[in-house]
Design a protein around this motif. Structure first.
Motif, PDB file in Angstrom:
ATOM      1  N   ASN A 234       7.644  10.735  -1.118  1.00 29.88           N
ATOM      2  CA  ASN A 234       9.497  11.638  -1.355  1.00 29.88           C
ATOM      3  C   ASN A 234       8.556  12.947  -2.374  1.00 29.88           C
ATOM      4  O   ASN A 234       8.391  14.370  -1.675  1.00 29.88           O
ATOM      5  CB  ASN A 234      10.408  11.437  -1.256  1.00 29.88           C
ATOM      6  N   VAL A 235       8.359  12.220  -3.212  1.00 26.85           N
ATOM      7  CA  VAL A 235       7.941  13.495  -4.295  1.00 26.85           C
ATOM      8  C   VAL A 235       6.370  13.990  -4.868  1.00 26.85           C
ATOM      9  O   VAL A 235       6.309  14.486  -5.606  1.00 26.85           O
ATOM     10  CB  VAL A 235       8.685  12.723  -5.687  1.00 26.85           C
ATOM     11  N   ASP A 236       5.457  13.266  -4.506  1.00 25.76           N
ATOM     12  CA  ASP A 236       3.696  14.011  -4.405  1.00 25.76           C
ATOM     13  C   ASP A 236       3.657  14.359  -2.670  1.00 25.76           C
ATOM     14  O   ASP A 236       4.100  13.749  -1.796  1.00 25.76           O
ATOM     15  CB  ASP A 236       3.121  12.779  -4.405  1.00 25.76           C
ATOM     16  N   ALA A 237       3.924  15.572  -3.871  1.00 27.68           N
ATOM     17  CA  ALA A 237       3.976  16.895  -2.118  1.00 27.68           C
ATOM     18  C   ALA A 237       2.184  16.599  -1.700  1.00 27.68           C
ATOM     19  O   ALA A 237       1.398  17.423  -0.684  1.00 27.68           O
ATOM     20  CB  ALA A 237       4.015  18.006  -3.172  1.00 27.68           C
ATOM     21  N   SER A 238       1.579  16.728  -3.044  1.00 26.45           N
ATOM     22  CA  SER A 238       0.044  16.883  -2.113  1.00 26.45           C
ATOM     23  C   SER A 238      -1.272  15.743  -1.791  1.00 26.45           C
ATOM     24  O   SER A 238      -1.774  16.167  -1.947  1.00 26.45           O
ATOM     25  CB  SER A 238      -1.186  17.351  -3.585  1.00 26.45           C
ATOM     26  N   GLY A 239      -0.834  14.719  -2.257  1.00 26.07           N
ATOM     27  CA  GLY A 239      -1.188  13.592  -2.325  1.00 26.07           C
ATOM     28  C   GLY A 239      -1.972  12.751  -2.804  1.00 26.07           C
ATOM     29  O   GLY A 239      -2.423  11.690  -2.810  1.00 26.07           O
ATOM     30  N   GLN A 240      -1.826  13.313  -4.204  1.00 31.60           N
ATOM     31  CA  GLN A 240      -2.789  12.738  -5.353  1.00 31.60           C
ATOM     32  C   GLN A 240      -2.182  11.395  -5.593  1.00 31.60           C
ATOM     33  O   GLN A 240      -3.557  10.167  -5.450  1.00 31.60           O
ATOM     34  CB  GLN A 240      -2.748  13.614  -6.548  1.00 31.60           C
ATOM     35  N   PHE A 241      -0.986  11.592  -6.301  1.00 33.87           N
ATOM     36  CA  PHE A 241      -0.361   9.989  -6.457  1.00 33.87           C
ATOM     37  C   PHE A 241      -0.438   9.210  -5.615  1.00 33.87           C
ATOM     38  O   PHE A 241      -0.339   7.802  -5.659  1.00 33.87           O
ATOM     39  CB  PHE A 241       0.317  10.257  -7.414  1.00 33.87           C
ATOM     40  N   THR A 242      -0.400   9.572  -4.352  1.00 29.46           N
ATOM     41  CA  THR A 242       0.057   8.667  -3.120  1.00 29.46           C
ATOM     42  C   THR A 242      -0.956   7.773  -3.055  1.00 29.46           C
ATOM     43  O   THR A 242      -1.222   6.382  -2.382  1.00 29.46           O
ATOM     44  CB  THR A 242       0.609   9.294  -1.401  1.00 29.46           C
ATOM     45  N   VAL A 243      -2.470   8.555  -2.611  1.00 32.02           N
ATOM     46  CA  VAL A 243      -3.564   8.100  -3.206  1.00 32.02           C
ATOM     47  C   VAL A 243      -3.943   7.297  -3.597  1.00 32.02           C
ATOM     48  O   VAL A 243      -4.642   6.106  -3.494  1.00 32.02           O
ATOM     49  CB  VAL A 243      -4.983   8.865  -3.325  1.00 32.02           C
ATOM     50  N   SER A 244      -3.701   7.294  -5.360  1.00 38.55           N
ATOM     51  CA  SER A 244      -3.977   6.269  -6.291  1.00 38.55           C
ATOM     52  C   SER A 244      -3.155   4.915  -5.900  1.00 38.55           C
ATOM     53  O   SER A 244      -4.054   4.369  -6.566  1.00 38.55           O
ATOM     54  CB  SER A 244      -3.721   7.051  -7.517  1.00 38.55           C
ATOM     55  N   ALA A 245      -1.446   5.430  -5.418  1.00 41.28           N
ATOM     56  CA  ALA A 245      -1.169   4.188  -5.548  1.00 41.28           C
ATOM     57  C   ALA A 245      -1.839   3.705  -4.622  1.00 41.28           C
ATOM     58  O   ALA A 245      -1.845   2.033  -4.457  1.00 41.28           O
ATOM     59  CB  ALA A 245       0.110   4.758  -5.247  1.00 41.28           C
ATOM     60  N   ALA A 246      -1.865   3.860  -3.360  1.00 42.36           N
ATOM     61  CA  ALA A 246      -2.578   2.949  -2.508  1.00 42.36           C
ATOM     62  C   ALA A 246      -3.986   2.281  -2.563  1.00 42.36           C
ATOM     63  O   ALA A 246      -3.777   1.494  -2.626  1.00 42.36           O
ATOM     64  CB  ALA A 246      -3.354   3.938  -0.370  1.00 42.36           C
ATOM     65  N   ARG A 247      -4.696   2.681  -3.204  1.00 42.19           N
ATOM     66  CA  ARG A 247      -6.325   2.641  -3.801  1.00 42.19           C
ATOM     67  C   ARG A 247      -5.932   0.979  -5.038  1.00 42.19           C
ATOM     68  O   ARG A 247      -6.257   0.486  -5.069  1.00 42.19           O
ATOM     69  CB  ARG A 247      -6.965   3.867  -4.930  1.00 42.19           C
ATOM     70  N   TYR A 248      -4.734   1.738  -5.596  1.00 40.75           N
ATOM     71  CA  TYR A 248      -4.079   0.404  -6.468  1.00 40.75           C
ATOM     72  C   TYR A 248      -3.394  -0.705  -6.403  1.00 40.75           C
ATOM     73  O   TYR A 248      -3.916  -1.585  -6.934  1.00 40.75           O
ATOM     74  CB  TYR A 248      -2.983   1.052  -7.715  1.00 40.75           C
ATOM     75  N   LEU A 249      -2.602  -0.722  -5.446  1.00 37.41           N
ATOM     76  CA  LEU A 249      -2.337  -1.657  -4.645  1.00 37.41           C
ATOM     77  C   LEU A 249      -3.499  -2.888  -3.813  1.00 37.41           C
ATOM     78  O   LEU A 249      -3.334  -3.751  -4.147  1.00 37.41           O
ATOM     79  CB  LEU A 249      -0.810  -1.082  -4.153  1.00 37.41           C
ATOM     80  N   ASN A 250      -3.980  -1.659  -3.330  1.00 40.42           N
ATOM     81  CA  ASN A 250      -5.480  -1.997  -2.066  1.00 40.42           C
ATOM     82  C   ASN A 250      -6.517  -3.329  -3.526  1.00 40.42           C
ATOM     83  O   ASN A 250      -6.752  -4.867  -3.107  1.00 40.42           O
ATOM     84  CB  ASN A 250      -6.228  -1.300  -1.763  1.00 40.42           C
ATOM     85  N   ALA A 251      -6.318  -2.403  -5.193  1.00 44.07           N
ATOM     86  CA  ALA A 251      -6.958  -3.579  -5.291  1.00 44.07           C
ATOM     87  C   ALA A 251      -6.818  -4.480  -6.369  1.00 44.07           C
ATOM     88  O   ALA A 251      -7.167  -5.739  -7.068  1.00 44.07           O
ATOM     89  CB  ALA A 251      -7.480  -2.616  -7.043  1.00 44.07           C
ATOM     90  N   ILE A 252      -5.030  -4.350  -6.590  1.00 43.66           N
ATOM     91  CA  ILE A 252      -4.610  -5.724  -6.937  1.00 43.66           C
ATOM     92  C   ILE A 252      -4.327  -6.933  -5.724  1.00 43.66           C
ATOM     93  O   ILE A 252      -4.522  -7.859  -5.983  1.00 43.66           O
ATOM     94  CB  ILE A 252      -3.522  -5.239  -7.649  1.00 43.66           C
ATOM     95  N   ASN A 253      -3.968  -6.442  -4.575  1.00 39.50           N
ATOM     96  CA  ASN A 253      -3.710  -7.343  -4.019  1.00 39.50           C
ATOM     97  C   ASN A 253      -3.353  -6.974  -2.871  1.00 39.50           C
ATOM     98  O   ASN A 253      -2.506  -6.405  -2.119  1.00 39.50           O
ATOM     99  CB  ASN A 253      -2.665  -8.547  -4.234  1.00 39.50           C
ATOM    100  N   PRO A 254      -4.675  -6.713  -1.886  1.00 38.41           N
ATOM    101  CA  PRO A 254      -4.684  -6.058  -0.305  1.00 38.41           C
ATOM    102  C   PRO A 254      -3.649  -6.804   0.208  1.00 38.41           C
ATOM    103  O   PRO A 254      -2.734  -5.636   1.804  1.00 38.41           O
ATOM    104  CB  PRO A 254      -6.375  -5.417   0.024  1.00 38.41           C
ATOM    105  N   GLU A 255      -4.075  -8.352   0.877  1.00 37.10           N
ATOM    106  CA  GLU A 255      -2.950  -8.759   2.030  1.00 37.10           C
ATOM    107  C   GLU A 255      -1.142  -8.422   1.105  1.00 37.10           C
ATOM    108  O   GLU A 255      -0.684  -8.113   2.124  1.00 37.10           O
ATOM    109  CB  GLU A 255      -2.970 -10.472   1.656  1.00 37.10           C
ATOM    110  N   ALA A 256      -0.786  -8.923   0.062  1.00 35.64           N
ATOM    111  CA  ALA A 256      -0.018  -8.748  -0.462  1.00 35.64           C
ATOM    112  C   ALA A 256       1.246  -7.713  -0.043  1.00 35.64           C
ATOM    113  O   ALA A 256       1.748  -7.319  -0.285  1.00 35.64           O
ATOM    114  CB  ALA A 256       0.393  -9.007  -1.482  1.00 35.64           C
ATOM    115  N   TYR A 257      -0.257  -6.359  -0.462  1.00 34.90           N
ATOM    116  CA  TYR A 257       0.788  -4.843  -0.346  1.00 34.90           C
ATOM    117  C   TYR A 257      -0.117  -4.172   1.001  1.00 34.90           C
ATOM    118  O   TYR A 257       0.440  -3.308   1.245  1.00 34.90           O
ATOM    119  CB  TYR A 257       0.364  -4.957  -1.190  1.00 34.90           C
TER     120      TYR A 257
END
Length: 125
Positions: A42-65
Motif C-alpha cells: 500500500n505505501v511503497d509507490a516506487s517498488g524499492q522497499f517492496t523488492v527489498s522486503a521480497a529479497r530479505y524474506l527470501n534470504a531468511i526463509n523462502p519456504e516459510a515466506y
C-alpha cells in the motif's frame, strides 16, 4: 502485533519504516506478516522497499515466506515501471544460475516470466 504499530506503519511515506519493522522483528511478527506485506504494498509507490522486503524474506526463509514473497514480487512488478529495482530479484530469488534456466523458469514461474519479459523484451518468450 499491536494495532497501534500497524496504524503507525500505515502512515509510512515510502515503505522504509515497514521494511525496518519486518527486519527488526523477523520471527516475532510472523503472525502479522500478511498485514505487514499488505501495508508495504500500500505505501511503497516506487517498488524499492517492496523488492527489498521480497529479497530479505527470501534470504531468511523462502519456504516459510513463499506466499508473501510472491505477493511482494507481483506488486513490485506493477510498481517499478522504470525497471529500477525488479532486476535485483532475478539473481536474489531465482539464483545465480537463473540465466541458464530462463526457459524453465519462464514456463513455471509467472513472476519470473513477467520480470524477464519486462527487462528483456527483445528476447521474446
Amino acid at each position: 502485533m499491536d494495532e497501534d504499530i500497524l496504524k503507525q506503519l500505515s502512515k509510512d511515506p515510502d515503505g522504509l519504516l515497514t521494511y525496518e519493522y519486518i527486519a527488526n522483528h523477523i520471527g516475532e511478527c510472523d503472525d502479522s506478516m500478511d498485514a505487514l506485506v499488505q501495508n508495504m504494498i500500500n505505501v511503497d509507490a516506487s517498488g524499492q522497499f517492496t523488492v527489498s522486503a521480497a529479497r530479505y524474506l527470501n534470504a531468511i526463509n523462502p519456504e516459510a515466506y513463499a506466499q508473501q514473497i510472491s505477493r511482494l514480487i507481483a506488486a513490485a512488478i506493477e510498481k517499478d515501471r522504470e525497471r529500477r529495482y525488479i532486476g535485483e530479484l532475478l539473481q536474489s530469488i531465482w539464483g545465480d544460475d537463473y540465466a541458464t534456466r530462463v526457459d524453465e523458469l519462464n514456463a513455471t514461474d509467472d513472476n519470473f516470466r513477467r520480470i524477464y519479459k519486462r527487462l528483456y523484451p527483445a528476447a521474446g518468450l
